[in-house]
Design a protein around this motif. Structure first.
Motif, PDB file in Angstrom:
ATOM      1  N   GLY A  26       0.817  -1.211   0.000  1.00 48.62           N
ATOM      2  CA  GLY A  26       0.000   0.000   0.000  1.00 48.62           C
ATOM      3  C   GLY A  26       0.849   1.259   0.000  1.00 48.62           C
ATOM      4  N   VAL A  27       0.304   2.345  -0.543  1.00 46.21           N
ATOM      5  CA  VAL A  27       1.040   3.596  -0.668  1.00 46.21           C
ATOM      6  C   VAL A  27       0.733   4.513   0.514  1.00 46.21           C
ATOM      7  N   SER A  28       1.776   4.992   1.173  1.00 48.38           N
ATOM      8  CA  SER A  28       1.617   5.992   2.228  1.00 48.38           C
ATOM      9  C   SER A  28       1.598   7.392   1.613  1.00 48.38           C
ATOM     10  N   HIS A  29       2.623   7.687   0.802  1.00 49.00           N
ATOM     11  CA  HIS A  29       2.703   8.983   0.135  1.00 49.00           C
ATOM     12  C   HIS A  29       3.729   8.918  -0.985  1.00 49.00           C
ATOM     13  N   PHE A  30       3.881  10.021  -1.705  1.00 49.79           N
ATOM     14  CA  PHE A  30       4.816  10.090  -2.821  1.00 49.79           C
ATOM     15  C   PHE A  30       5.866  11.166  -2.555  1.00 49.79           C
ATOM     16  N   GLN A  31       7.030  10.990  -3.143  1.00 51.35           N
ATOM     17  CA  GLN A  31       8.094  11.978  -3.090  1.00 51.35           C
ATOM     18  C   GLN A  31       8.620  12.211  -4.506  1.00 51.35           C
ATOM     19  N   VAL A  32       9.295  13.342  -4.693  1.00 52.24           N
ATOM     20  CA  VAL A  32      10.069  13.573  -5.911  1.00 52.24           C
ATOM     21  C   VAL A  32      11.525  13.354  -5.543  1.00 52.24           C
ATOM     22  N   MET A  33      12.221  12.494  -6.277  1.00 51.25           N
ATOM     23  CA  MET A  33      13.610  12.196  -5.958  1.00 51.25           C
ATOM     24  C   MET A  33      14.513  12.533  -7.143  1.00 51.25           C
ATOM     25  N   ILE A  34      15.771  12.797  -6.828  1.00 58.42           N
ATOM     26  CA  ILE A  34      16.791  13.050  -7.839  1.00 58.42           C
ATOM     27  C   ILE A  34      17.529  11.743  -8.105  1.00 58.42           C
ATOM     28  N   THR A  35      17.602  11.351  -9.363  1.00 56.20           N
ATOM     29  CA  THR A  35      18.314  10.126  -9.711  1.00 56.20           C
ATOM     30  C   THR A  35      19.810  10.395  -9.756  1.00 56.20           C
ATOM     31  N   GLU A  36      20.583   9.328  -9.890  1.00 58.76           N
ATOM     32  CA  GLU A  36      22.034   9.466  -9.958  1.00 58.76           C
ATOM     33  C   GLU A  36      22.477  10.188 -11.234  1.00 58.76           C
ATOM     34  N   HIS A  37      21.578  10.280 -12.216  1.00 58.51           N
ATOM     35  CA  HIS A  37      21.899  10.962 -13.468  1.00 58.51           C
ATOM     36  C   HIS A  37      21.515  12.442 -13.415  1.00 58.51           C
ATOM     37  N   THR A  39      18.459  13.635 -13.039  1.00 62.46           N
ATOM     38  CA  THR A  39      17.079  13.857 -13.453  1.00 62.46           C
ATOM     39  C   THR A  39      16.149  13.575 -12.277  1.00 62.46           C
ATOM     40  N   GLN A  40      14.869  13.885 -12.433  1.00 61.94           N
ATOM     41  CA  GLN A  40      13.896  13.669 -11.374  1.00 61.94           C
ATOM     42  C   GLN A  40      12.946  12.534 -11.726  1.00 61.94           C
ATOM     43  N   CYS A  41      12.467  11.856 -10.696  1.00 62.08           N
ATOM     44  CA  CYS A  41      11.429  10.849 -10.888  1.00 62.08           C
ATOM     45  C   CYS A  41      10.576  10.796  -9.622  1.00 62.08           C
ATOM     46  N   PHE A  42       9.475  10.101  -9.696  1.00 65.73           N
ATOM     47  CA  PHE A  42       8.613   9.939  -8.538  1.00 65.73           C
ATOM     48  C   PHE A  42       9.050   8.725  -7.718  1.00 65.73           C
ATOM     49  N   ARG A  43       8.856   8.821  -6.412  1.00 69.73           N
ATOM     50  CA  ARG A  43       9.173   7.704  -5.511  1.00 69.73           C
ATOM     51  C   ARG A  43       7.964   7.408  -4.648  1.00 69.73           C
ATOM     52  N   ILE A  44       7.621   6.145  -4.564  1.00 71.35           N
ATOM     53  CA  ILE A  44       6.529   5.671  -3.728  1.00 71.35           C
ATOM     54  C   ILE A  44       7.085   5.347  -2.343  1.00 71.35           C
ATOM     55  N   ILE A  45       6.452   5.838  -1.306  1.00 78.84           N
ATOM     56  CA  ILE A  45       6.749   5.413   0.058  1.00 78.84           C
ATOM     57  C   ILE A  45       5.571   4.551   0.498  1.00 78.84           C
ATOM     58  N   ARG A  46       5.853   3.272   0.757  1.00 80.68           N
ATOM     59  CA  ARG A  46       4.793   2.339   1.121  1.00 80.68           C
ATOM     60  C   ARG A  46       4.453   2.462   2.611  1.00 80.68           C
ATOM     61  N   THR A  47       3.360   1.840   2.983  1.00 79.22           N
ATOM     62  CA  THR A  47       2.891   1.933   4.370  1.00 79.22           C
ATOM     63  C   THR A  47       3.829   1.244   5.349  1.00 79.22           C
ATOM     64  N   ASP A  48       4.674   0.323   4.856  1.00 80.41           N
ATOM     65  CA  ASP A  48       5.624  -0.341   5.758  1.00 80.41           C
ATOM     66  C   ASP A  48       6.973   0.378   5.791  1.00 80.41           C
ATOM     67  N   GLY A  49       7.053   1.536   5.134  1.00 84.02           N
ATOM     68  CA  GLY A  49       8.287   2.317   5.148  1.00 84.02           C
ATOM     69  C   GLY A  49       9.216   2.043   3.985  1.00 84.02           C
ATOM     70  N   SER A  50       8.982   0.951   3.236  1.00 80.49           N
ATOM     71  CA  SER A  50       9.812   0.659   2.073  1.00 80.49           C
ATOM     72  C   SER A  50       9.434   1.609   0.943  1.00 80.49           C
ATOM     73  N   GLY A  51      10.251   1.664  -0.078  1.00 70.27           N
ATOM     74  CA  GLY A  51       9.961   2.572  -1.174  1.00 70.27           C
ATOM     75  C   GLY A  51      10.527   2.089  -2.488  1.00 70.27           C
ATOM     76  N   THR A  52      10.048   2.668  -3.572  1.00 70.33           N
ATOM     77  CA  THR A  52      10.582   2.382  -4.896  1.00 70.33           C
ATOM     78  C   THR A  52      10.235   3.534  -5.823  1.00 70.33           C
ATOM     79  N   ASP A  53      11.015   3.653  -6.884  1.00 72.34           N
ATOM     80  CA  ASP A  53      10.758   4.701  -7.867  1.00 72.34           C
ATOM     81  C   ASP A  53       9.819   4.167  -8.958  1.00 72.34           C
ATOM     82  N   PHE A  54       9.267   5.084  -9.744  1.00 72.07           N
ATOM     83  CA  PHE A  54       8.559   4.666 -10.950  1.00 72.07           C
ATOM     84  C   PHE A  54       8.639   5.762 -11.995  1.00 72.07           C
TER      85      PHE A  54
END
Length: 202
Positions: A26-37, A39-54
């Protein structure tokens, strides 16, 4: 990201071909993150604290990257620190008292943040990857990649020896120009391999 913007991003995420895996518990909230290149992308913060980009372009097109794009991204990741070092050395050697260097295309004075490294034709990055693999009798499918991991902005080459061999090949053949980022993006499509030139299966 605000709650209002989060609703829009959530609706966009629903179009992702890996929606279930991206959302997870489940999704807790979203962030904008800077990639290593840079550039910017969106990041999902899940309800258990884990996260991933998309990737939002993926959501819009509903088309995952091609194998060719993934291999190129993985090899670019393999040389990223070499590119950063080349950039730092160039600015240390060629910048003026204002800390700026001249764009190789327009001659404009640009900052480090505005500078993109452009592989000088005819040995564009695509050509370097293609000739490297062809020289070893490898196809795109012969390159082992990590894909689909959380917070993996780009895939990685799993074969360390292959990755290091590419780094050495790239170091010996690549000629870099430093250009304004907008110029680099605008001219990138002109240097792509056209039909009838050397290609790779995969």
């Amino acid at each position: 990201m605000s709650d209002e913007d989060g609703l829009d991003v959530a609706a966009l995420l629903e179009r992702h071909t890996e929606y279930v895996a991206k959302v997870g518990c489940g999704v807790s909230h979203f962030q904008v993150m800077i990639t290593e290149h840079g550039t910017q992308c969106f990041r999902i913060i899940r309800t258990d604290g884990s996260g991933t980009d998309f990737s939002y372009p993926h959501c819009i097109s509903q088309r995952p990257p091609s194998r060719k794009q993934e291999v190129a991204q993985a090899f670019r990741r393999a040389v990223r620190f070499d590119l950063y070092k080349a950039r730092d050395n160039f600015f240390a050697t060629h910048s003026g008292s204002d800390g700026l260097v001249s764009c190789a295309v327009t001659g404009e004075r640009i900052t480090r943040d505005e500078a993109h490294m452009d592989h000088r034709p005819p040995m564009t990055f695509e050509v370097i990857v293609t000739t490297f693999l062809c020289g070893r009798g490898l196809s795109l499918d012969n390159v082992p990649l990590t894909t689909g991991k959380d917070d993996q902005v780009s895939p990685e080459v799993m074969d360390h020896a292959l990755s290091e061999a590419f780094r050495a090949y790239h170091a010996g053949i690549a000629r870099l120009d430093f250009v304004r980022n907008s110029v680099n993006l605008a001219q990138a499509s002109r240097h792509r391999l056209k039909d009838g030139r050397i290609t790779l299966a995969g």
